[in-house]
Design a protein around this motif. Structure first.
Motif, PDB file in Angstrom:
ATOM      1  N   PHE A   1       0.723  -1.215   0.094  1.00  0.00           N
ATOM      2  CA  PHE A   1       0.047  -0.054  -0.175  1.00  0.00           C
ATOM      3  C   PHE A   1       0.774   1.270   0.057  1.00  0.00           C
ATOM      4  O   PHE A   1       0.407   2.558  -0.355  1.00  0.00           O
ATOM      5  CB  PHE A   1      -0.952   0.006   1.090  1.00  0.00           C
ATOM      6  N   GLY A   2       2.046   1.205   0.302  1.00  0.00           N
ATOM      7  CA  GLY A   2       3.036   2.400   0.587  1.00  0.00           C
ATOM      8  C   GLY A   2       2.807   2.762   1.869  1.00  0.00           C
ATOM      9  O   GLY A   2       2.093   2.340   2.855  1.00  0.00           O
ATOM     10  N   ALA A   3       3.691   3.473   2.222  1.00  0.00           N
ATOM     11  CA  ALA A   3       3.910   4.296   3.688  1.00  0.00           C
ATOM     12  C   ALA A   3       4.382   5.801   3.739  1.00  0.00           C
ATOM     13  O   ALA A   3       4.898   6.081   2.930  1.00  0.00           O
ATOM     14  CB  ALA A   3       4.828   3.301   4.563  1.00  0.00           C
ATOM     15  N   THR A   4       4.088   6.366   4.832  1.00  0.00           N
ATOM     16  CA  THR A   4       4.269   7.758   4.963  1.00  0.00           C
ATOM     17  C   THR A   4       5.688   7.476   6.333  1.00  0.00           C
ATOM     18  O   THR A   4       5.424   6.644   7.080  1.00  0.00           O
ATOM     19  CB  THR A   4       3.304   8.662   5.516  1.00  0.00           C
ATOM     20  N   LYS A   5       6.325   8.494   6.061  1.00  0.00           N
ATOM     21  CA  LYS A   5       7.443   8.503   7.014  1.00  0.00           C
ATOM     22  C   LYS A   5       6.920   8.748   8.636  1.00  0.00           C
ATOM     23  O   LYS A   5       5.841   9.464   8.907  1.00  0.00           O
ATOM     24  CB  LYS A   5       8.426   9.865   6.885  1.00  0.00           C
ATOM     25  N   GLY A   6       7.193   7.940   9.434  1.00  0.00           N
ATOM     26  CA  GLY A   6       6.822   8.017  10.799  1.00  0.00           C
ATOM     27  C   GLY A   6       5.420   7.211  11.113  1.00  0.00           C
ATOM     28  O   GLY A   6       4.910   7.232  12.236  1.00  0.00           O
ATOM     29  N   SER A   7       5.027   6.627  10.186  1.00  0.00           N
ATOM     30  CA  SER A   7       4.010   5.798  10.189  1.00  0.00           C
ATOM     31  C   SER A   7       3.997   4.483  11.109  1.00  0.00           C
ATOM     32  O   SER A   7       3.406   4.003  11.776  1.00  0.00           O
ATOM     33  CB  SER A   7       3.267   5.332   9.116  1.00  0.00           C
ATOM     34  N   PHE A   8       5.384   4.010  11.304  1.00  0.00           N
ATOM     35  CA  PHE A   8       5.771   2.898  12.218  1.00  0.00           C
ATOM     36  C   PHE A   8       7.175   3.400  12.278  1.00  0.00           C
ATOM     37  O   PHE A   8       8.081   3.861  11.402  1.00  0.00           O
ATOM     38  CB  PHE A   8       5.489   1.546  11.728  1.00  0.00           C
TER      39      PHE A   8
ATOM     40  N   ARG B   1      -4.873   4.284  -0.192  1.00  0.00           N
ATOM     41  CA  ARG B   1      -4.137   5.409   1.022  1.00  0.00           C
ATOM     42  C   ARG B   1      -2.869   4.655   1.490  1.00  0.00           C
ATOM     43  O   ARG B   1      -3.106   3.531   2.016  1.00  0.00           O
ATOM     44  CB  ARG B   1      -5.051   6.047   2.078  1.00  0.00           C
ATOM     45  N   LYS B   2      -1.865   5.408   1.695  1.00  0.00           N
ATOM     46  CA  LYS B   2      -0.768   5.000   2.069  1.00  0.00           C
ATOM     47  C   LYS B   2      -0.921   4.560   3.643  1.00  0.00           C
ATOM     48  O   LYS B   2      -1.722   5.342   4.227  1.00  0.00           O
ATOM     49  CB  LYS B   2       0.582   5.719   1.790  1.00  0.00           C
ATOM     50  N   ILE B   3      -0.029   3.346   4.211  1.00  0.00           N
ATOM     51  CA  ILE B   3      -0.197   3.408   5.632  1.00  0.00           C
ATOM     52  C   ILE B   3       0.261   4.471   6.365  1.00  0.00           C
ATOM     53  O   ILE B   3       1.399   5.122   6.195  1.00  0.00           O
ATOM     54  CB  ILE B   3       0.759   2.030   5.845  1.00  0.00           C
TER      55      ILE B   3
ATOM     56  N   ILE C   1       0.865  -1.138  -5.362  1.00  0.00           N
ATOM     57  CA  ILE C   1      -0.411  -0.634  -6.101  1.00  0.00           C
ATOM     58  C   ILE C   1      -0.399   0.572  -6.634  1.00  0.00           C
ATOM     59  O   ILE C   1      -0.463   0.664  -7.856  1.00  0.00           O
ATOM     60  CB  ILE C   1      -1.421  -0.830  -4.753  1.00  0.00           C
ATOM     61  N   GLU C   2       0.216   1.343  -6.042  1.00  0.00           N
ATOM     62  CA  GLU C   2       0.470   2.711  -6.771  1.00  0.00           C
ATOM     63  C   GLU C   2       1.271   2.676  -7.972  1.00  0.00           C
ATOM     64  O   GLU C   2       1.054   3.210  -8.744  1.00  0.00           O
ATOM     65  CB  GLU C   2       1.076   3.829  -5.660  1.00  0.00           C
TER      66      GLU C   2
END
Length: 79
Positions: free
Chosen positions: A17-24, A67-69, A34-35
């Protein structure tokens, strides 16, 4: 106690799904499979292993959005 299965599933979900900085811990801004496959073909073998993330995968297919994680922005897809 550390549940490694949960950590592995989260990392796998971030790849898909992708991720954003700081999500984990250790997450960076990253596009997911997917993107990146938008408008093309993405083959997910053994998708049943995603367990709790299967509902997110179904939602992507039904709504054609992802939507990214840890993210807030929703990306429209061409499926």
């Amino acid at each position: 106690m550390l549940n490694l299965l949960i950590q592995i599933l989260l990392i796998a979900a971030a790849e898909i799904f992708g991720a954003t900085k700081g999500s984990f811990t250790g997450a960076t801004n990253k596009s997911g499979f997917i993107e990146e496959a938008n408008g093309g073909i993405l083959f997910l073998d053994e998708a049943h292993a995603l367990k709790n993330y299967q509902n997110l995968l179904l939602k992507v297919v039904e709504e054609q959005k992802v939507r990214k994680i840890g993210g807030k922005k929703i990306f429209q897809l061409m499926l």
